[in-house]
Design a protein around this motif. Structure first.
Motif, PDB file in Angstrom:
ATOM      1  N   ALA A  13       0.844  -1.195   0.000  1.00 44.32           N
ATOM      2  CA  ALA A  13       0.000   0.000   0.000  1.00 44.32           C
ATOM      3  C   ALA A  13       0.876   1.240   0.000  1.00 44.32           C
ATOM      4  CB  ALA A  13      -0.923  -0.003   1.205  1.00 44.32           C
ATOM      5  N   GLY A  14       1.718   1.371  -0.998  1.00 43.07           N
ATOM      6  CA  GLY A  14       2.585   2.533  -1.063  1.00 43.07           C
ATOM      7  C   GLY A  14       3.465   2.467  -2.287  1.00 43.07           C
ATOM      8  N   VAL A  15       4.477   3.331  -2.327  1.00 41.79           N
ATOM      9  CA  VAL A  15       5.340   3.420  -3.491  1.00 41.79           C
ATOM     10  C   VAL A  15       6.800   3.390  -3.058  1.00 41.79           C
ATOM     11  CG1 VAL A  15       3.613   4.779  -4.731  1.00 41.79           C
ATOM     12  CG2 VAL A  15       5.430   5.957  -3.489  1.00 41.79           C
ATOM     13  N   THR A  16       7.652   2.957  -3.962  1.00 41.68           N
ATOM     14  CA  THR A  16       9.099   3.077  -3.820  1.00 41.68           C
ATOM     15  C   THR A  16       9.644   3.532  -5.163  1.00 41.68           C
ATOM     16  OG1 THR A  16       9.370   0.720  -4.345  1.00 41.68           O
ATOM     17  CG2 THR A  16       9.340   1.326  -2.011  1.00 41.68           C
ATOM     18  N   ALA A  17      10.910   3.856  -5.194  1.00 38.67           N
ATOM     19  CA  ALA A  17      11.532   4.361  -6.419  1.00 38.67           C
ATOM     20  C   ALA A  17      11.326   3.383  -7.569  1.00 38.67           C
ATOM     21  CB  ALA A  17      13.023   4.582  -6.183  1.00 38.67           C
ATOM     22  N   GLY A  18      10.725   3.863  -8.656  1.00 37.89           N
ATOM     23  CA  GLY A  18      10.513   3.043  -9.829  1.00 37.89           C
ATOM     24  C   GLY A  18       9.279   2.171  -9.772  1.00 37.89           C
ATOM     25  N   GLU A  68      14.484  -1.387 -18.591  1.00 41.44           N
ATOM     26  CA  GLU A  68      15.015  -2.477 -17.765  1.00 41.44           C
ATOM     27  C   GLU A  68      15.165  -2.045 -16.318  1.00 41.44           C
ATOM     28  OE1 GLU A  68      19.008  -5.345 -17.498  1.00 41.44           O
ATOM     29  OE2 GLU A  68      18.725  -3.963 -19.184  1.00 41.44           O
ATOM     30  N   LEU A  69      15.610  -0.800 -16.091  1.00 41.06           N
ATOM     31  CA  LEU A  69      15.818  -0.303 -14.734  1.00 41.06           C
ATOM     32  C   LEU A  69      14.522  -0.300 -13.939  1.00 41.06           C
ATOM     33  CD1 LEU A  69      17.492   1.107 -12.503  1.00 41.06           C
ATOM     34  CD2 LEU A  69      17.019   3.282 -13.675  1.00 41.06           C
ATOM     35  N   PHE A  70      13.469   0.278 -14.495  1.00 39.86           N
ATOM     36  CA  PHE A  70      12.199   0.366 -13.770  1.00 39.86           C
ATOM     37  C   PHE A  70      11.604  -1.026 -13.549  1.00 39.86           C
ATOM     38  CE2 PHE A  70      12.602   4.799 -14.500  1.00 39.86           C
ATOM     39  CZ  PHE A  70      11.698   5.463 -13.687  1.00 39.86           C
ATOM     40  N   GLN A  71      11.692  -1.878 -14.549  1.00 41.16           N
ATOM     41  CA  GLN A  71      11.145  -3.222 -14.389  1.00 41.16           C
ATOM     42  C   GLN A  71      11.884  -3.996 -13.296  1.00 41.16           C
ATOM     43  OE1 GLN A  71      11.110  -5.016 -18.307  1.00 41.16           O
ATOM     44  NE2 GLN A  71       9.214  -4.009 -18.865  1.00 41.16           N
ATOM     45  N   ARG A  72      13.194  -3.821 -13.222  1.00 41.65           N
ATOM     46  CA  ARG A  72      13.959  -4.496 -12.174  1.00 41.65           C
ATOM     47  C   ARG A  72      13.561  -3.992 -10.795  1.00 41.65           C
ATOM     48  NH1 ARG A  72      20.217  -3.720 -10.605  1.00 41.65           N
ATOM     49  NH2 ARG A  72      20.541  -5.620  -9.401  1.00 41.65           N
ATOM     50  N   LEU A  73      13.373  -2.685 -10.672  1.00 40.66           N
ATOM     51  CA  LEU A  73      13.011  -2.122  -9.372  1.00 40.66           C
ATOM     52  C   LEU A  73      11.637  -2.582  -8.909  1.00 40.66           C
ATOM     53  CD1 LEU A  73      14.402   1.477  -9.914  1.00 40.66           C
ATOM     54  CD2 LEU A  73      15.157  -0.110  -8.134  1.00 40.66           C
ATOM     55  N   ARG A  74      10.792  -2.990  -9.836  1.00 43.54           N
ATOM     56  CA  ARG A  74       9.458  -3.476  -9.469  1.00 43.54           C
ATOM     57  C   ARG A  74       9.444  -4.967  -9.137  1.00 43.54           C
ATOM     58  NH1 ARG A  74       7.822   0.465 -13.539  1.00 43.54           N
ATOM     59  NH2 ARG A  74       7.741  -1.083 -15.207  1.00 43.54           N
ATOM     60  N   ASP A  75      10.576  -5.623  -9.269  1.00 44.14           N
ATOM     61  CA  ASP A  75      10.666  -7.058  -9.016  1.00 44.14           C
ATOM     62  C   ASP A  75      11.195  -7.297  -7.611  1.00 44.14           C
ATOM     63  OD1 ASP A  75      10.968  -9.777  -9.057  1.00 44.14           O
ATOM     64  OD2 ASP A  75      12.585  -9.807 -10.544  1.00 44.14           O
ATOM     65  N   THR A  76      10.318  -7.543  -6.664  1.00 49.18           N
ATOM     66  CA  THR A  76      10.761  -7.736  -5.278  1.00 49.18           C
ATOM     67  C   THR A  76      11.591  -9.010  -5.123  1.00 49.18           C
ATOM     68  OG1 THR A  76       8.654  -8.831  -4.713  1.00 49.18           O
ATOM     69  CG2 THR A  76       8.818  -6.454  -4.310  1.00 49.18           C
TER      70      THR A  76
END
Length: 356
Positions: A248-253, A291-299
């Motif tokens: 329930a929030g956001v992080t970079a990317g 690629e950068l944003f997709q990686r940051l969204r992969d926990t």
């Protein structure tokens, strides 16, 4: 907050319209200076950025930040254009002489959906010292009251570091008095001028977040943290059985994107690794497909104790702080003291080790 598919659109898109600012704040990410940069996005380029951003979907939140957005003469025009595009436009002006009732009213007339101002001390002396200019505190309070009189929602931003942490209860009282909609509490990331400041220790950060949870439960205004997603873990643990919950929030990317004054697209202003430039690639394409944003969204790509943590889909740690302290955005957040059950791997270097 309406649920957002953060693989498709950010909850918050920040455009740093300029790095020019009359203040010299101790924590400034941008190391702002009085003059505007010659390679700033032009008015036409800025309008194209806003037009492109509308493709994220109806009601996309866009924050015009800086520096000081009012250092640009076209900020009102940009707000009007963004509003016409169906964006929810927010402005974060600095507490300078440019923050006049006339400027506030012009932005409101242009359709601004919310203002955000910064209060980093509960007295003129402490705030002005942190902000680097006498009179900033009083100008900020006058502006906050003028904004509320116009009926526009107001957010207050506050920085947490060793120099400001003891003032938080008094700032909370001031925030309540001003009748704000949201208090955004930013936990220092060591970038820009902020490298010279001392952060709070992980143990102290945990205490502050527990205190903020109490504030959120007792006050009329909302509370959120910036670059401290472990606040969501703390709230989950204090809410009952401590079980991980849906994010329930956001992080970079991941729910957040940042466009610099020269058009570079970053996951955050505190994580300056570029995924393209809006002069060459739309911000929507960079956010969704780089690629950068997709990686940051992969926990699942998180490493260290953040990768082993059962709260990783709730929290995920500050990717900006991990990047600033290790150079690796998927590393563990050094501000978080939580060690997952059964984890016996390496712990991150702590930016502050003594209790504050």
């Amino acid at each position: 907050m309406t649920p957002v598919d953060t693989s498709e659109r950010p909850v918050v898109l920040v455009w740093e319209v300029t790095q020019a600012c009359a203040l010299a704040c101790d924590h400034c990410r941008a190391s702002a200076r009085p003059q505007r940069h010659p390679s700033e996005l032009s008015t036409a380029e800025g309008k194209q950025l806003l037009t492109d951003a509308a493709a994220f979907g109806d009601g996309q939140l866009v924050v015009l930040s800086g520096g000081d957005p009012l250092a640009r003469p076209d900020t009102v025009e940009l707000v009007e254009h963004g509003t016409d595009c169906g964006l929810r436009m927010t402005v974060t002006p600095s507490g300078t002489a440019s923050l006049t009732p006339t400027a506030i009213e012009a932005l409101a007339d242009a359709g601004v959906a919310q203002f955000a101002v910064s209060i980093d001390g509960a007295t003129p002396t402490t705030h002005d010292e942190f902000r680097g200019e006498a009179g900033s505190f009083e100008r900020t309070l006058r502006a906050a009251r003028a904004i509320r009189e116009l009926g526009v929602p107001l957010q207050v931003n506050t920085t947490v570091c060793a120099d400001t942490v003891e003032a938080l209860p008094a700032i909370r009282d001031l925030v309540a008095e001003l009748g704000v909609a949201l208090w955004s509490v930013f936990f220092l990331v060591p970038v820009g001028r902020g490298r010279a400041l001392d952060p709070v220790s992980p143990a102290r950060a945990e205490e502050v977040m527990a205190w903020l949870d109490g504030v959120a439960r007792s006050e009329a205004f909302g509370v959120k943290t910036t670059e401290a997603p472990m606040y969501r873990r703390v709230r989950a643990q204090r809410g009952g059985d401590g079980a991980p919950q849906r994010r329930a929030g956001v992080t970079a990317g991941d729910g957040f994107a940042f466009v610099s004054h020269t058009g570079a697209v970053y996951p955050s202003g505190f994580l300056p690794s570029s995924a393209g430039n809006v002069r060459e690639r739309s911000v929507v394409d960079s956010y969704r497909n780089s690629e950068l944003f997709q990686r940051l969204r992969d926990t699942e790509a998180l490493t260290g104790k953040c990768g082993a943590c059962s709260f990783r889909t709730v929290c995920g740690g500050s990717r900006s702080r991990a990047y600033a302290t290790t150079g690796e955005p998927m590393a563990s957040d050094p501000l978080c003291p939580h060690v997952p059950d059964g984890y016996d791997g390496p712990l991150p270097d702590r930016q502050a080790t003594a209790d504050d």
